[in-house]
Design a protein around this motif. Structure first.
Motif, PDB file in Angstrom:
ATOM      1  N   LYS A  81       0.834  -1.202   0.000  1.00 17.62           N
ATOM      2  CA  LYS A  81       0.000   0.000   0.000  1.00 17.62           C
ATOM      3  C   LYS A  81       0.867   1.248   0.000  1.00 17.62           C
ATOM      4  N   SER A  82       1.929   1.231   0.786  1.00 18.26           N
ATOM      5  CA  SER A  82       2.816   2.397   0.834  1.00 18.26           C
ATOM      6  C   SER A  82       3.589   2.554  -0.475  1.00 18.26           C
ATOM      7  N   VAL A  83       3.904   1.420  -1.126  1.00 17.93           N
ATOM      8  CA  VAL A  83       4.573   1.466  -2.428  1.00 17.93           C
ATOM      9  C   VAL A  83       3.681   2.161  -3.455  1.00 17.93           C
ATOM     10  N   ALA A  84       2.384   1.888  -3.388  1.00 22.27           N
ATOM     11  CA  ALA A  84       1.440   2.450  -4.359  1.00 22.27           C
ATOM     12  C   ALA A  84       1.304   3.953  -4.243  1.00 22.27           C
ATOM     13  N   THR A  85       1.523   4.481  -3.058  1.00 23.59           N
ATOM     14  CA  THR A  85       1.319   5.919  -2.841  1.00 23.59           C
ATOM     15  C   THR A  85       2.625   6.701  -2.801  1.00 23.59           C
ATOM     16  N   THR A  86       3.718   6.044  -3.161  1.00 18.15           N
ATOM     17  CA  THR A  86       5.015   6.722  -3.197  1.00 18.15           C
ATOM     18  C   THR A  86       5.077   7.642  -4.411  1.00 18.15           C
ATOM     19  N   ALA A  87       5.330   8.904  -4.188  1.00 14.81           N
ATOM     20  CA  ALA A  87       5.343   9.875  -5.286  1.00 14.81           C
ATOM     21  C   ALA A  87       6.741   9.992  -5.883  1.00 14.81           C
ATOM     22  N   ASP A  88       7.238   8.891  -6.441  1.00 14.11           N
ATOM     23  CA  ASP A  88       8.556   8.918  -7.072  1.00 14.11           C
ATOM     24  C   ASP A  88       8.377   9.155  -8.576  1.00 14.11           C
ATOM     25  N   GLN A  89       9.410   8.877  -9.363  1.00 16.22           N
ATOM     26  CA  GLN A  89       9.299   9.079 -10.804  1.00 16.22           C
ATOM     27  C   GLN A  89       8.611   7.909 -11.502  1.00 16.22           C
ATOM     28  N   GLY A  90       8.282   6.867 -10.767  1.00 10.61           N
ATOM     29  CA  GLY A  90       7.602   5.724 -11.367  1.00 10.61           C
ATOM     30  C   GLY A  90       8.328   4.413 -11.171  1.00 10.61           C
ATOM     31  N   GLN A  91       9.391   4.422 -10.362  1.00 15.39           N
ATOM     32  CA  GLN A  91      10.177   3.209 -10.170  1.00 15.39           C
ATOM     33  C   GLN A  91       9.353   2.062  -9.617  1.00 15.39           C
ATOM     34  N   THR A  92       8.290   2.382  -8.876  1.00 16.90           N
ATOM     35  CA  THR A  92       7.513   1.331  -8.233  1.00 16.90           C
ATOM     36  C   THR A  92       6.201   1.019  -8.947  1.00 16.90           C
ATOM     37  N   TYR A  93       6.111   1.368 -10.224  1.00 20.30           N
ATOM     38  CA  TYR A  93       5.049   0.783 -11.030  1.00 20.30           C
ATOM     39  C   TYR A  93       5.368  -0.703 -11.196  1.00 20.30           C
ATOM     40  N   PHE A  94       4.325  -1.507 -11.431  1.00 14.34           N
ATOM     41  CA  PHE A  94       4.512  -2.932 -11.646  1.00 14.34           C
ATOM     42  C   PHE A  94       4.136  -3.299 -13.075  1.00 14.34           C
ATOM     43  N   ARG A  95       4.918  -4.183 -13.678  1.00 15.90           N
ATOM     44  CA  ARG A  95       4.614  -4.712 -15.013  1.00 15.90           C
ATOM     45  C   ARG A  95       4.245  -6.191 -14.860  1.00 15.90           C
ATOM     46  N   GLY A  96       3.069  -6.578 -15.384  1.00 18.03           N
ATOM     47  CA  GLY A  96       2.644  -7.972 -15.348  1.00 18.03           C
ATOM     48  C   GLY A  96       3.181  -8.722 -16.544  1.00 18.03           C
ATOM     49  N   TYR A  97       3.620  -9.992 -16.329  1.00 13.96           N
ATOM     50  CA  TYR A  97       4.150 -10.733 -17.464  1.00 13.96           C
ATOM     51  C   TYR A  97       3.766 -12.213 -17.494  1.00 13.96           C
ATOM     52  N   ARG A  98       3.165 -12.738 -16.438  1.00 17.25           N
ATOM     53  CA  ARG A  98       2.648 -14.109 -16.468  1.00 17.25           C
ATOM     54  C   ARG A  98       1.304 -14.156 -15.745  1.00 17.25           C
ATOM     55  N   VAL A  99       0.466 -15.117 -16.144  1.00 17.99           N
ATOM     56  CA  VAL A  99      -0.814 -15.329 -15.478  1.00 17.99           C
ATOM     57  C   VAL A  99      -0.902 -16.789 -15.056  1.00 17.99           C
ATOM     58  N   ALA A 100      -1.496 -17.033 -13.901  1.00 17.07           N
ATOM     59  CA  ALA A 100      -1.692 -18.394 -13.409  1.00 17.07           C
ATOM     60  C   ALA A 100      -3.100 -18.528 -12.855  1.00 17.07           C
ATOM     61  N   GLN A 101      -3.644 -19.734 -12.969  1.00 16.21           N
ATOM     62  CA  GLN A 101      -4.942 -20.054 -12.373  1.00 16.21           C
ATOM     63  C   GLN A 101      -4.785 -21.297 -11.512  1.00 16.21           C
ATOM     64  N   THR A 102      -5.467 -21.313 -10.374  1.00 16.00           N
ATOM     65  CA  THR A 102      -5.458 -22.492  -9.526  1.00 16.00           C
ATOM     66  C   THR A 102      -6.823 -23.179  -9.568  1.00 16.00           C
ATOM     67  N   SER A 103      -6.862 -24.415  -9.103  1.00 18.40           N
ATOM     68  CA  SER A 103      -8.068 -25.237  -9.229  1.00 18.40           C
ATOM     69  C   SER A 103      -9.258 -24.699  -8.443  1.00 18.40           C
ATOM     70  N   ASP A 104      -9.034 -23.734  -7.561  1.00 19.69           N
ATOM     71  CA  ASP A 104     -10.154 -23.118  -6.839  1.00 19.69           C
ATOM     72  C   ASP A 104     -10.698 -21.888  -7.576  1.00 19.69           C
ATOM     73  N   GLY A 105     -10.249 -21.682  -8.823  1.00 17.91           N
ATOM     74  CA  GLY A 105     -10.797 -20.613  -9.659  1.00 17.91           C
ATOM     75  C   GLY A 105     -10.155 -19.252  -9.477  1.00 17.91           C
ATOM     76  N   LYS A 106      -9.025 -19.198  -8.778  1.00 22.95           N
ATOM     77  CA  LYS A 106      -8.364 -17.910  -8.539  1.00 22.95           C
ATOM     78  C   LYS A 106      -7.282 -17.654  -9.593  1.00 22.95           C
ATOM     79  N   PHE A 107      -7.149 -16.364  -9.945  1.00 21.86           N
ATOM     80  CA  PHE A 107      -6.125 -15.968 -10.911  1.00 21.86           C
ATOM     81  C   PHE A 107      -5.061 -15.109 -10.226  1.00 21.86           C
ATOM     82  N   TYR A 108      -3.834 -15.307 -10.674  1.00 18.62           N
ATOM     83  CA  TYR A 108      -2.701 -14.569 -10.128  1.00 18.62           C
ATOM     84  C   TYR A 108      -1.856 -14.028 -11.276  1.00 18.62           C
ATOM     85  N   LEU A 109      -1.274 -12.852 -11.068  1.00 19.09           N
ATOM     86  CA  LEU A 109      -0.329 -12.307 -12.034  1.00 19.09           C
ATOM     87  C   LEU A 109       1.061 -12.295 -11.425  1.00 19.09           C
ATOM     88  N   LYS A 110       2.048 -12.602 -12.252  1.00 21.35           N
ATOM     89  CA  LYS A 110       3.433 -12.417 -11.824  1.00 21.35           C
ATOM     90  C   LYS A 110       3.871 -11.047 -12.305  1.00 21.35           C
TER      91      LYS A 110
END
Length: 244
Positions: A81-110
């Motif tokens: 949460k604190s990473v999301a509100t850091t007013a830097d130049q953008g170093q703490t943006y996140f880039r998604g590059y993989r997706v996973a699903q588990t047998s209970d129907g949940k999705f996750y991004l790497k």
């Protein structure tokens, strides 16, 4: 009588031990069976520019897909949460590059942060984001890192020059920290101090990164290798004299 009681107690003890081991075996099998398995794990194929995120602070970041062997929390939800509100130049943006699903129907991004300080898996809801990577929920929020627009006629018709051409004055393919692994186009502008520049696009950083700085996309007809984004404060309509 004493031998009889000892025999009875011995049998009772053996029965208790047997029941205990049986219960343990049942619990181990149950826990193994109940743990969700990974049914999908593949790279994302959508436009990378649509896979930029900020954490919401409601889900933790895991070293591996949650509930799988050796998966651990690498960053707590509250810390994200604190990473999301850091007013830097953008170093703490996140880039998604993989997706996973588990047998209970949940999705996750790497995901990985732009500065590579954070990397791991995070829960993003019960809908597959593979075809529309902006439609994530729970742990991540899709964000626009940089907003472009057409310059006004006044700006478009004005000739600009570098204000302080030096090693730290650069042009960028994409403004610094607005895209993952995309940055400087030119290492210095010193050699182009007298070049006339035209502004063809204007853009603004978002999410209070770098105080929502404004950038110009400048084009140099004499030296096209200069073309790129630069902070609006680093160009001027006044041509200055530099002694290099």
């Amino acid at each position: 009588m004493t031998l009889y009681l000892k025999h009875k107690l011995s049998l009772l003890l053996m029965a208790i031990v047997s029941v205990t081991f049986i219960n343990l075996a049942i619990n181990v099998r149950a826990s193994t069976t109940d743990a969700p398995t990974v049914t999908l794990n593949e790279p994302l194929q959508t436009d990378p520019n649509t896979r930029n995120y900020l954490p919401t602070g409601t889900e933790a970041l895991y070293t591996k897909i949650p509930n799988q062997k050796d998966a651990k929390i690498s960053v707590k939800a509250t810390d994200l949460k604190s990473v999301a509100t850091t007013a830097d130049q953008g170093q703490t943006y996140f880039r998604g590059y993989r997706v996973a699903q588990t047998s209970d129907g949940k999705f996750y991004l790497k995901v990985v942060s732009f500065n590579k300080a954070y990397r791991g898996w995070i829960y993003v809801g019960s809908n597959n984001p593979s075809s529309d990577t902006t439609s994530v929920t729970n742990g991540l929020a899709s964000v626009q890192t940089f907003k472009e627009e057409t310059p006004s006629d006044t700006v478009a018709k004005t000739t600009f020059y570098f204000t302080t051409p030096k090693a730290s004055t650069l042009t960028y393919t994409a403004p610094d920290w607005t895209q993952y692994k995309v940055g400087r186009n030119l290492n210095a502008t010193t050699a182009y101090v007298n070049d006339a520049l035209k502004v063809t696009q204007i853009g603004t950083k978002q999410n209070n990164r770098d105080n929502n700085a404004t950038y110009y996309y400048v084009e140099d007809s004499a030296n096209p290798q200069v073309n790129g984004w630069i902070k609006s404060s680093e160009v001027s309509a006044v041509k200055q004299t530099f002694n290099y």
